[in-house]
Design a protein around this motif. Structure first.
Motif, PDB file in Angstrom:
ATOM      1  N   VAL A 140      11.406 -17.167 -20.549  1.00 12.15           N
ATOM      2  CA  VAL A 140      10.590 -15.847 -20.716  1.00 12.15           C
ATOM      3  C   VAL A 140      10.266 -15.321 -18.867  1.00 12.15           C
ATOM      4  CG1 VAL A 140       8.510 -14.146 -21.680  1.00 12.15           C
ATOM      5  CG2 VAL A 140       9.715 -15.741 -23.754  1.00 12.15           C
ATOM      6  N   VAL A 142      11.297 -16.348 -16.183  1.00 15.57           N
ATOM      7  CA  VAL A 142      12.535 -16.263 -15.615  1.00 15.57           C
ATOM      8  C   VAL A 142      13.410 -15.013 -15.634  1.00 15.57           C
ATOM      9  CG1 VAL A 142      14.915 -17.428 -14.754  1.00 15.57           C
ATOM     10  CG2 VAL A 142      12.657 -18.188 -15.496  1.00 15.57           C
ATOM     11  N   PRO A 143      13.252 -14.187 -13.940  1.00 12.18           N
ATOM     12  CA  PRO A 143      14.208 -12.928 -14.452  1.00 12.18           C
ATOM     13  C   PRO A 143      15.241 -13.077 -13.969  1.00 12.18           C
ATOM     14  CG  PRO A 143      12.721 -13.355 -11.933  1.00 12.18           C
ATOM     15  CD  PRO A 143      12.981 -15.436 -13.190  1.00 12.18           C
ATOM     16  N   PHE A 145      17.757 -11.621 -12.659  1.00 12.26           N
ATOM     17  CA  PHE A 145      18.653 -11.888 -12.162  1.00 12.26           C
ATOM     18  C   PHE A 145      18.725 -12.857 -11.194  1.00 12.26           C
ATOM     19  CE2 PHE A 145      14.522  -9.249 -10.799  1.00 12.26           C
ATOM     20  CZ  PHE A 145      14.353 -10.484  -9.344  1.00 12.26           C
ATOM     21  N   LEU A 245      14.701  -3.245 -29.133  1.00 14.58           N
ATOM     22  CA  LEU A 245      13.827  -3.213 -28.486  1.00 14.58           C
ATOM     23  C   LEU A 245      14.765  -4.229 -27.571  1.00 14.58           C
ATOM     24  CD1 LEU A 245       9.873  -3.886 -28.938  1.00 14.58           C
ATOM     25  CD2 LEU A 245      11.418  -0.992 -28.728  1.00 14.58           C
ATOM     26  N   SER A 248      17.797  -2.402 -25.334  1.00 10.43           N
ATOM     27  CA  SER A 248      17.425  -1.570 -24.204  1.00 10.43           C
ATOM     28  C   SER A 248      17.054  -2.394 -22.883  1.00 10.43           C
ATOM     29  CB  SER A 248      15.468  -0.720 -24.238  1.00 10.43           C
ATOM     30  OG  SER A 248      15.033  -1.267 -24.237  1.00 10.43           O
ATOM     31  N   PHE A 249      16.608  -3.642 -22.739  1.00  9.80           N
ATOM     32  CA  PHE A 249      16.241  -3.995 -22.106  1.00  9.80           C
ATOM     33  C   PHE A 249      17.512  -5.080 -21.451  1.00  9.80           C
ATOM     34  CE2 PHE A 249      11.387  -4.096 -23.528  1.00  9.80           C
ATOM     35  CZ  PHE A 249      11.408  -3.730 -22.456  1.00  9.80           C
ATOM     36  N   ALA A 252      19.417  -2.437 -19.000  1.00 12.43           N
ATOM     37  CA  ALA A 252      18.948  -2.658 -17.679  1.00 12.43           C
ATOM     38  C   ALA A 252      19.060  -3.614 -17.616  1.00 12.43           C
ATOM     39  CB  ALA A 252      17.352  -1.930 -18.397  1.00 12.43           C
ATOM     40  N   ILE A 255      22.559  -2.899 -15.297  1.00 15.31           N
ATOM     41  CA  ILE A 255      22.235  -2.624 -14.782  1.00 15.31           C
ATOM     42  C   ILE A 255      22.052  -3.019 -13.444  1.00 15.31           C
ATOM     43  CG2 ILE A 255      21.121  -0.416 -13.495  1.00 15.31           C
ATOM     44  CD1 ILE A 255      22.046   1.356 -15.960  1.00 15.31           C
ATOM     45  N   ILE A 256      21.557  -4.495 -13.672  1.00 16.29           N
ATOM     46  CA  ILE A 256      20.529  -4.787 -12.260  1.00 16.29           C
ATOM     47  C   ILE A 256      21.360  -6.427 -11.968  1.00 16.29           C
ATOM     48  CG2 ILE A 256      18.369  -6.201 -11.682  1.00 16.29           C
ATOM     49  CD1 ILE A 256      17.131  -4.921 -12.742  1.00 16.29           C
ATOM     50  N   LEU A 286      22.743   8.350 -16.778  1.00 17.20           N
ATOM     51  CA  LEU A 286      20.764   8.630 -17.918  1.00 17.20           C
ATOM     52  C   LEU A 286      20.857   8.809 -18.679  1.00 17.20           C
ATOM     53  CD1 LEU A 286      18.582   9.610 -14.609  1.00 17.20           C
ATOM     54  CD2 LEU A 286      18.666   7.250 -15.956  1.00 17.20           C
ATOM     55  N   LEU A 289      23.108   6.533 -21.010  1.00 15.54           N
ATOM     56  CA  LEU A 289      21.953   5.354 -21.592  1.00 15.54           C
ATOM     57  C   LEU A 289      21.377   5.566 -22.220  1.00 15.54           C
ATOM     58  CD1 LEU A 289      21.256   3.619 -17.365  1.00 15.54           C
ATOM     59  CD2 LEU A 289      23.252   3.081 -19.850  1.00 15.54           C
ATOM     60  N   VAL A 290      19.907   6.823 -22.274  1.00 10.28           N
ATOM     61  CA  VAL A 290      19.792   7.039 -23.381  1.00 10.28           C
ATOM     62  C   VAL A 290      20.074   7.235 -25.090  1.00 10.28           C
ATOM     63  CG1 VAL A 290      18.015   8.569 -24.260  1.00 10.28           C
ATOM     64  CG2 VAL A 290      18.288   8.297 -21.999  1.00 10.28           C
ATOM     65  N   VAL A 293      20.566   3.489 -25.724  1.00  5.33           N
ATOM     66  CA  VAL A 293      19.436   3.210 -26.960  1.00  5.33           C
ATOM     67  C   VAL A 293      18.350   3.876 -27.871  1.00  5.33           C
ATOM     68  CG1 VAL A 293      16.927   2.834 -25.916  1.00  5.33           C
ATOM     69  CG2 VAL A 293      18.625   2.930 -24.153  1.00  5.33           C
ATOM     70  N   VAL A 294      18.958   5.239 -27.778  1.00  8.12           N
ATOM     71  CA  VAL A 294      18.731   6.067 -29.324  1.00  8.12           C
ATOM     72  C   VAL A 294      20.106   5.514 -30.028  1.00  8.12           C
ATOM     73  CG1 VAL A 294      18.976   7.783 -29.864  1.00  8.12           C
ATOM     74  CG2 VAL A 294      17.521   7.539 -28.342  1.00  8.12           C
TER      75      VAL A 294
ATOM     76  N   ALA C 110      12.699   5.416 -25.624  1.00  9.56           N
ATOM     77  CA  ALA C 110      14.164   5.803 -24.904  1.00  9.56           C
ATOM     78  C   ALA C 110      14.683   5.817 -23.590  1.00  9.56           C
ATOM     79  CB  ALA C 110      14.635   7.170 -25.691  1.00  9.56           C
ATOM     80  N   PRO C 112      13.692   3.347 -21.162  1.00  9.65           N
ATOM     81  CA  PRO C 112      13.118   1.781 -19.861  1.00  9.65           C
ATOM     82  C   PRO C 112      12.709   2.324 -18.464  1.00  9.65           C
ATOM     83  CG  PRO C 112      15.430   1.373 -21.104  1.00  9.65           C
ATOM     84  CD  PRO C 112      15.590   3.213 -20.789  1.00  9.65           C
ATOM     85  N   LEU C 114      13.209   0.916 -15.639  1.00 10.10           N
ATOM     86  CA  LEU C 114      13.913   1.328 -14.662  1.00 10.10           C
ATOM     87  C   LEU C 114      15.170   2.494 -14.971  1.00 10.10           C
ATOM     88  CD1 LEU C 114      15.995  -0.361 -12.662  1.00 10.10           C
ATOM     89  CD2 LEU C 114      17.593  -0.537 -14.531  1.00 10.10           C
ATOM     90  N   LEU C 115      15.416   3.030 -15.853  1.00 13.02           N
ATOM     91  CA  LEU C 115      16.323   4.479 -16.137  1.00 13.02           C
ATOM     92  C   LEU C 115      15.140   5.338 -15.489  1.00 13.02           C
ATOM     93  CD1 LEU C 115      18.200   4.978 -18.884  1.00 13.02           C
ATOM     94  CD2 LEU C 115      18.712   3.546 -17.548  1.00 13.02           C
ATOM     95  N   LEU C 199       7.396  -9.248 -13.599  1.00 12.80           N
ATOM     96  CA  LEU C 199       9.237  -9.421 -13.882  1.00 12.80           C
ATOM     97  C   LEU C 199       9.797  -7.483 -13.504  1.00 12.80           C
ATOM     98  CD1 LEU C 199       9.785 -11.255 -17.003  1.00 12.80           C
ATOM     99  CD2 LEU C 199      10.313 -12.110 -14.548  1.00 12.80           C
ATOM    100  N   TYR C 206      14.600  -5.761  -6.182  1.00 11.48           N
ATOM    101  CA  TYR C 206      15.285  -6.363  -5.931  1.00 11.48           C
ATOM    102  C   TYR C 206      16.854  -4.682  -6.022  1.00 11.48           C
ATOM    103  CZ  TYR C 206      19.876  -9.086  -6.698  1.00 11.48           C
ATOM    104  OH  TYR C 206      21.238  -9.616  -7.028  1.00 11.48           O
ATOM    105  N   VAL C 207      17.024  -4.127  -6.456  1.00  7.87           N
ATOM    106  CA  VAL C 207      17.832  -3.351  -6.534  1.00  7.87           C
ATOM    107  C   VAL C 207      17.559  -2.164  -5.619  1.00  7.87           C
ATOM    108  CG1 VAL C 207      18.934  -3.536  -9.102  1.00  7.87           C
ATOM    109  CG2 VAL C 207      16.619  -1.661  -8.631  1.00  7.87           C
ATOM    110  N   ILE C 243       8.022 -16.146  -8.912  1.00  6.19           N
ATOM    111  CA  ILE C 243       7.993 -15.388  -9.956  1.00  6.19           C
ATOM    112  C   ILE C 243       7.937 -15.676 -11.274  1.00  6.19           C
ATOM    113  CG2 ILE C 243       9.244 -13.488 -11.512  1.00  6.19           C
ATOM    114  CD1 ILE C 243      11.099 -12.735  -8.892  1.00  6.19           C
ATOM    115  N   VAL C 244       8.444 -16.755 -11.071  1.00  7.28           N
ATOM    116  CA  VAL C 244       9.207 -17.545 -12.707  1.00  7.28           C
ATOM    117  C   VAL C 244       7.034 -18.597 -12.577  1.00  7.28           C
ATOM    118  CG1 VAL C 244       8.984 -19.522 -13.583  1.00  7.28           C
ATOM    119  CG2 VAL C 244      11.424 -17.896 -12.333  1.00  7.28           C
ATOM    120  N   ASN C 251       1.869 -15.633 -19.170  1.00  7.74           N
ATOM    121  CA  ASN C 251       2.087 -15.477 -20.410  1.00  7.74           C
ATOM    122  C   ASN C 251       0.992 -16.594 -21.412  1.00  7.74           C
ATOM    123  OD1 ASN C 251       4.139 -13.609 -20.299  1.00  7.74           O
ATOM    124  ND2 ASN C 251       5.845 -14.851 -20.269  1.00  7.74           N
TER     125      ASN C 251
END
Lengths: 315, 528, 270
Positions: A140, A142-143, A145, A245, A248-249, A252, A255-256, A286, A289-290, A293-294, C110, C112, C114-115, C199, C206-207, C243-244, C251
């Protein structure tokens, strides 16, 4: 059931409409004059005037908004200012990478999380359970990317099993495409799988404490039978919420992650568009993507109703 | 010749003993009533038989079922026994069924899990068993889901699951406690019939003496994890050998010592009160359907009087009490308290509100767990103008706590440090502190054990005499209402169907619903 | 309890390092030393140096400031706006206002973080403030929903009725009775959103949507290390580990707090 679906559909359609208003307001109204913003400081008045005419900026904001929404509904997203090609074409092109990536990752995370979560719950308090809890706790944190970069280091640079990035295109064969998406999908999926496995476990343990599990045990079901036949389906309700949920993550995250692997997906497109001030492309991506999600929210709502008879009867 | 025989059963959970040397026996076709208050270990005894004790439990002793020692069986053998040889029914029918599976599948599962039949045959058995427990297939097809059934119907499904394979022993743990009296009477009747038909041994666990004395052949009285007395029902009731048995019987039929305090001067007047709910819209396309919870209710409560309001769940008694308290807007009718008119919301003057207080059923949900008792009890001072000083409040809180039999120093403690009975005393102290004219007691003693209930009833009788209080006593339990009320009203589906002097209504009920209620209420044959 | 102490300890170390970095770091993070670039870990440079010869340990210390600041302010925005919204929605259950707040929540969900960040950046250009706003906005419905859900079940409890019988209005009850009873949930969720904020900030940096050069941030250090990962993996390793560890610590702390605070909530509820 139909009525439930219809009412959810209307409510989600409404949020989509409001979302389009927000995006339009943020990108077309807030910058003042989008034409001069897109062209930057050194543009000549003639070019600005030409772009203004092309964007239809002379008409009122409401008319432009309606035109924009109407266009999207008919598949016309406008013309990219930078590339002079229809945005719809660019998006369709890029979606062929992003969408399979997101679903690949969703599939992986679900396929990993379900068995792991069930396994841990059925061995509550055992060494296996603590092991799963420990590993997922780490997962959980760990990022995705960064995890992707580590995967590249190990599997692409050192072991050379995969290429470090790029996408051959689906026309070069299905498996080649899948292979290029595998490391990104794994990088996206594992952190999500950790969350999902933990949710699955705790939802199962909650359900196992319910009265009807005791009833089932009194009928003669073993602990395992009670878990499989009664607890699992009941635990699915909170798990579905998290899957919804997560999408949507994942989107996102995709995209990264595309940046780590130089994948020509929507993420790369939108970042390019931002640096080139190509607002038309940004708006379209945008909204897309919305919409995704919807749409997934709607699918999850339907899945609830499929699982839970109490929802089906509600109008 | 016993079918099920428990001998010298000791159970401890994480080292804490919960059962000590428990022995009891049930024969075929016999009903054993196991009676005890909360914490007496009666449910643990039942779970021991099925070997479904909570984690960390250890048991010693012997449980013989038809010659087999259950304590020595493997888990696998126990799974085979459960549902086939021993069936069990639980207290809470609303949560005892899997909400996502239709009732036919759930009953058939008992058959399927023991490989007694194939799928089609199991469904046929399920259908036949549901018929046996009174759920006819034309009105209750196998495809029904639990949420489509009432509490009593769900309990019938649970019973069907337990008896589908005609077990030798049936264990029923408070099977009717969560049900209304009329439904309770039907379920008890059903259980008796099934015992007679199948020759099962029934172990009937309950806190309610009246429920079990009417049907049990033998009784076992439990207290603090031990069986204090056991024997034939008539014998136990006649001799009352053990002091605890005697105390239990006395508390169950307890009649607080009080005098009728009716002054004839109206305190609360309710005229043509109607409360309709606009039944929340279901989704965007759902239709709005109205629901009338209280319909055209009129009555008068006098100064010093204690008025009972009796009815089954969902009849509108709690809605009525909220309307009287001015917590909800009404759609018709008016309410006066001591001459002033009750209005919903903040329009009602504090001085008027201060004339009424309330005590609720749940001793656990009635208090904010984050506040100390001093703050909890002082809350109604919000209605007093001018607001008393901190010192005055402290004195009043200590006084109120002493009035209800607690100590002034209890004010500094938190609510979770008190037992259920003590909490109900604190709730009474809170209601009492601003000296209201009327206290509404909404099922205020229903969640309490009989011995504690008797003490709280005494307290209420004493306080009403001391402070000239009037009570509106709302309850589903007729015997309690009869014990403490001067007059009584019977409510059904939002309407008052009968009202009159308590003795008149109970001795000579006029309305057929009142008669049905009284007939269904289990009565403890006076033996003392 | 052990999780709480371990997690709190780890989070505390990061907070301390970020604080100390305001006064002292082993090396100045703005001074380049091209001759000593891309050195691996050594006694002089514990975590090695980057492609400009800057000390990575020092950069991680300074980078923590951005992460922590962004996450704290974003949680603050979420609680500051979300909690009153949730309390209001619950107090006015079923009203138009409740409906409006809940639909607004759905709408924000709707988008996130990032958007939102992409949208803000497209108009105003990149900055750390964008990250704060984007993550903060995303936190609002998280807290609003949490509080509304918990408050709704509290509103049905008898002690609320008792307060209403004592003439207390909805605002007063929300503050006196509801808020103290959701405080535990807020603490636990706040910790979780804090770690999610770290996070998310890393992802945005990063981006290129977060903190801008020359401010060091963990996410951007990773972005810069990417092209060199083949020959200087330590560049990617240490910021990632930071970060981790920070997220893991938070957490663990959240879990510990839940275990510490929740049993009491649950005991009261049953």
């Amino acid at each position: 059931m139909l009525r439930y679906a219809l009412s959810r559909l209307i409510s989600l359609g409404a949020s989509l409409l409001v979302a389009s208003g927000v995006v339009f307001f943020a990108l077309e109204i807030v910058p003042g004059d989008p034409a001069s913003y897109m062209l930057g400081m050194n543009a000549s008045p003639e070019t600005v005037a030409a772009l203004r005419a092309e964007l239809g900026l002379d008409t009122g904001a409401l008319a432009r908004y309606l035109g924009w929404v109407g266009g999207m509904l008919t598949g016309d997203f406008g013309i990219s200012y930078t590339y002079r090609v229809p945005v719809a074409e660019m998006i369709v092109d890029r979606m062929q990478v992003s969408l399979p990536l997101a679903f690949y990752a969703l599939f992986l995370s679900t396929a990993i999380a379900f068995p792991v979560g069930i396994w841990a719950a059925s061995r509550r308090g055992s060494l296996a359970d603590s092991g799963v809890m420990g590993v997922t706790q780490l997962g959980v944190a760990v990022p995705n990317f960064w995890f992707a970069m580590l995967l590249v280091l190990v599997f692409a640079i050192n072991l050379r099993w995969f290429s470090a990035g790029g996408f051959p295109g689906w026309d070069k064969g299905f498996w080649g495409g899948m292979k290029a998406l595998t490391l990104p999908a794994v990088a996206l999926a594992l952190p999500q799988a950790s969350i999902l496995a933990r949710v699955m476990r705790s939802a199962l343990l909650d359900t196992l404490g319910e009265d009807f599990i005791r009833t089932a045990r009194a009928k003669g079901l073993t602990r395992g039978q009670a878990l499989r036949r009664h607890a699992l389906r009941n635990a699915l309700i909170p798990v579905l919420t998290i899957i919804g949920l997560q999408f949507s993550f994942l989107l996102a995250g995709a995209i990264i992650i595309e940046n780590v692997f130089f994948l020509p997906g929507l993420g790369r497109l939108v970042f390019q568009a931002i640096s080139q001030r190509d607002l038309i492309v940004v708006e379209s991506v945008l909204m897309l993507l919305v919409f995704a999600v919807v749409a997934v929210t709607f699918a999850v709502d339907l899945a609830y109703a499929a699982v839970d008879p109490r929802l089906r009867r509600r109008g | 010749m016993s079918l099920l025989e428990i001998t010298g059963l000791d159970v401890s959970i994480h080292g804490t003993p919960v059962l000590r040397g428990v022995s009891m026996a049930v024969g075929p076709g016999e009903i054993l009533g196991v009676i005890g208050e909360s914490g007496s270990g009666k449910s643990m005894t039942a779970l021991s038989v099925l070997r479904l004790l909570p984690e960390g439990a250890e048991m010693r002793g012997r449980i013989r079922l038809g010659g087999v020692d259950l304590t020595a069986q493997s888990e696998e053998a126990m799974c085979d026994l459960r549902g086939r040889t021993v069936g069990m029914i639980f207290q809470e029918p609303m949560t005892a069924l899997n909400p996502l599976q239709c009732i036919g599948d759930q009953v058939a599962e008992t058959v399927r899990i023991h490989h007694a039949a194939g799928r089609a045959e199991a469904m046929a058995t399920a259908a036949a068993t549901l018929e046996r427990v009174g759920l006819t297939n034309d009105r209750f097809p196998l495809s029904r889901y639990p949420h489509e059934l009432s509490g009593g119907q769900r309990q019938r499904v649970v019973i069907a699951m337990a008896i589908a394979l005609r077990p030798k022993v049936l264990i029923a743990d408070e099977p009717t406690t969560a049900l209304d009296v009329t439904t309770q009477a039907q379920i008890l009747h059903l259980l008796k019939r099934l015992v007679a038909e199948d020759g099962m041994g029934l172990m009937m666990i309950t806190h309610d003496l009246a429920v079990v004395t009417g049907m049990a052949d033998r009784l076992a009285i439990m207290k603090d994890g031990e069986v204090v007395e056991t024997g034939g029902t008539a014998e136990v009731m006649q001799n009352l050998r053990h002091p605890y048995t005697r105390a239990l019987f006395e508390a169950s039929g307890h009649q607080p010592d009080r005098m009728a305090g009716d002054s004839g001067i109206p305190l609360l007047e309710v005229r043509n009160l109607t409360r309709r709910y606009p039944a929340g819209r279901r989704g965007m396309l759902g239709a709005r359907r109205g629901f009338t919870a209280v319909s055209d209710v009129s009555f008068t409560l006098h100064h010093g009087e204690s008025l009972g309001l009796v009815g089954e769940s969902g009849c509108g008694k709690s809605t009525l009490s909220r309307a009287i308290l001015g917590l909800e807007a009404v759609q018709g009718g008016r309410v006066w308290i001591d001459g002033g008119e009750v209005q919903a919301g903040e329009a009602m003057p504090a001085s008027l509100r201060a004339k009424m207080q309330v005590v609720f059923q749940d001793p656990y949900g009635s208090f904010n767990p984050r506040h100390r008792v001093s703050r909890l009890v002082a809350e109604p001072f919000h209605l007093v103008r001018p607001v008393p000083t901190a010192r005055e409040q402290r004195v009043a809180v200590a006084r109120a706590l002493e009035d209800v039999g607690l100590q002034g120093t209890d004010a500094h403690r938190y609510i979770h440090e008190f037992s259920g009975g003590q909490r109900q005393r604190i709730a009474i102290a809170r209601a009492l502190i601003i000296r209201p004219r009327l206290i509404i007691l909404d099922e205020a003693v229903s969640a309490l054990d009989v011995s504690i209930r008797a003490k709280i009833l005494d307290l209420l009788a004493d306080l009403s005499a001391r402070y000239a209080l009037s009570y509106l006593f709302i309850s589903h339990d007729l015997s309690v209402v009869r014990a403490i009320c001067d007059r009584v009203m019977v409510m059904k589906a939002g309407e008052i169907v009968e009202q009159g002097r308590a003795d008149d209504v109970f001795e000579n009920p006029q309305h057929e619903y009142t008669r049905a209620l009284i007939a269904a209420s289990p009565v403890l044959e006076s033996a003392a | 309890m052990r999780a709480l102490l371990t997690g709190g300890g780890i989070a505390g170390v990061f907070a301390l390092a970020a604080l100390v970095s305001f006064f002292w770091t082993p090396y100045d993070v703005e001074v380049m030393d091209i001759s000593g670039k891309l050195a691996g870990p050594s006694p002089a440079h514990w975590f090695g140096t980057d492609h400009f010869g800057r000390d990575i340990f020092s950069m991680i210390m300074v980078g923590g400031r951005v992460s922590i600041a962004v996450a704290i302010v974003a949680v603050g925005i979420g609680i500051g706006i979300g909690v009153p919204l949730g309390l209001t929605a619950a107090a006015q259950r079923g009203s138009m206002l409740d409906e409006l707040i809940m639909r607004g929540n759905d709408l924000v969900f709707a988008f996130p973080a990032l958007l939102i960040a992409i949208m803000i950046t497209a108009v105003f250009g990149p900055s750390a403030v964008n990250a704060i706003i984007a993550i903060g906005i995303f936190n609002v419905p998280v807290f609003a929903r949490l509080v509304r859900g918990a408050a709704l079940s509290l509103w049905t409890r008898d002690f609320i009725l008792a307060a209403r019988v004592s003439g207390k209005g909805k605002v007063r009850i929300s503050v006196e009775h509801i808020l103290p009873n959701v405080a535990n949930l807020l603490i636990v969720q706040g910790t979780i959103q804090f770690s999610l904020g770290i996070l998310a900030e890393a992802g945005l940096s990063y981006v290129g949507l977060g903190a801008q050069p020359p401010t060091p941030s963990w996410g951007r250090m990773l972005a810069e290390s990417q092209t060199m990962i083949g020959f200087a993996p330590h560049l990617a390793l240490f910021p990632g580990l930071a970060i981790v560890l920070a997220v893991l610590g938070l957490n663990l702390m959240g879990d510990g707090l839940r275990d510490l605070l929740d049993p009491r909530i649950r005991r009261v509820r049953t």
